[in-house]
Scaffold this motif. Structure first.
Motif, short mmCIF file in Angstrom:
data_model
loop_
_atom_site.label_atom_id
_atom_site.label_comp_id
_atom_site.label_asym_id
_atom_site.label_seq_id
_atom_site.Cartn_x
_atom_site.Cartn_y
_atom_site.Cartn_z
N LEU A 1 -11.18 -2.08 -4.60
CA LEU A 1 -10.17 -1.30 -5.30
C LEU A 1 -9.65 -2.05 -6.52
CD1 LEU A 1 -8.41 0.17 -2.19
CD2 LEU A 1 -9.23 1.53 -4.13
N THR B 1 -4.80 3.14 -8.58
CA THR B 1 -3.47 3.51 -8.11
C THR B 1 -3.16 4.96 -8.48
OG1 THR B 1 -2.64 1.25 -8.22
CG2 THR B 1 -1.01 3.04 -8.32
N VAL C 1 -2.49 -0.16 -5.72
CA VAL C 1 -3.28 -1.38 -5.80
C VAL C 1 -2.59 -2.32 -6.79
CG1 VAL C 1 -5.55 -2.37 -6.24
CG2 VAL C 1 -5.35 0.00 -5.42
#
Length: 121
Positions: free
Chosen positions: A83, A88, A119
């Motif tokens: 990620l 996000t 994230v």
């Protein structure tokens, strides 16, 4: 009418993984995941057809995200690996009974309420 309920969102550091789940009340042809970051338009992330034989990904997540579905359990998944901060967003599960399947909103008519993915380091 198809009801969708997402789960599995949360906070993770860059390079980490999360798996999103979405339970649905009846099988549809196309199912997918979309996301919307603050101040941005909603975008398609991944989609899968009825039997899971065909999958579609936005280039920004290809090779990192995997979409799958288990019709016996009425659950859609999105495995997210490696990620990035740019991942996000609020993630939405979607389902459609229209002809065709891909990561475009025109294929979907039912939407979940969303689950947040953050994230950051």
């Amino acid at each position: 009418q198809v009801q969708l309920v997402e789960s599995g969102g949360g906070s993770v550091q860059p390079g980490g993984s999360l798996r999103l789940s979405c339970t649905y009340t009846s099988t549809t042809y196309c199912m997918g995941w979309f996301r919307q970051a603050p101040g941005q338009e909603r975008e398609g992330v991944a989609a899968v057809n009825t039997n899971g034989g065909s999958t579609y990904y936005d280039p920004s997540v290809a090779g990192r995200f995997t979409i799958s579905r288990d019709n016996a359990e009425n659950t859609l998944y999105l495995q997210m690996n490696n990620l990035k901060v740019s991942d996000t967003a609020e993630y939405y599960c979607a389902a459609g009974r229209r002809r065709g399947c891909n990561t475009y909103e025109k294929y979907f008519e039912f939407w979940g309420q969303g689950t947040q993915v953050a994230v950051s380091s």
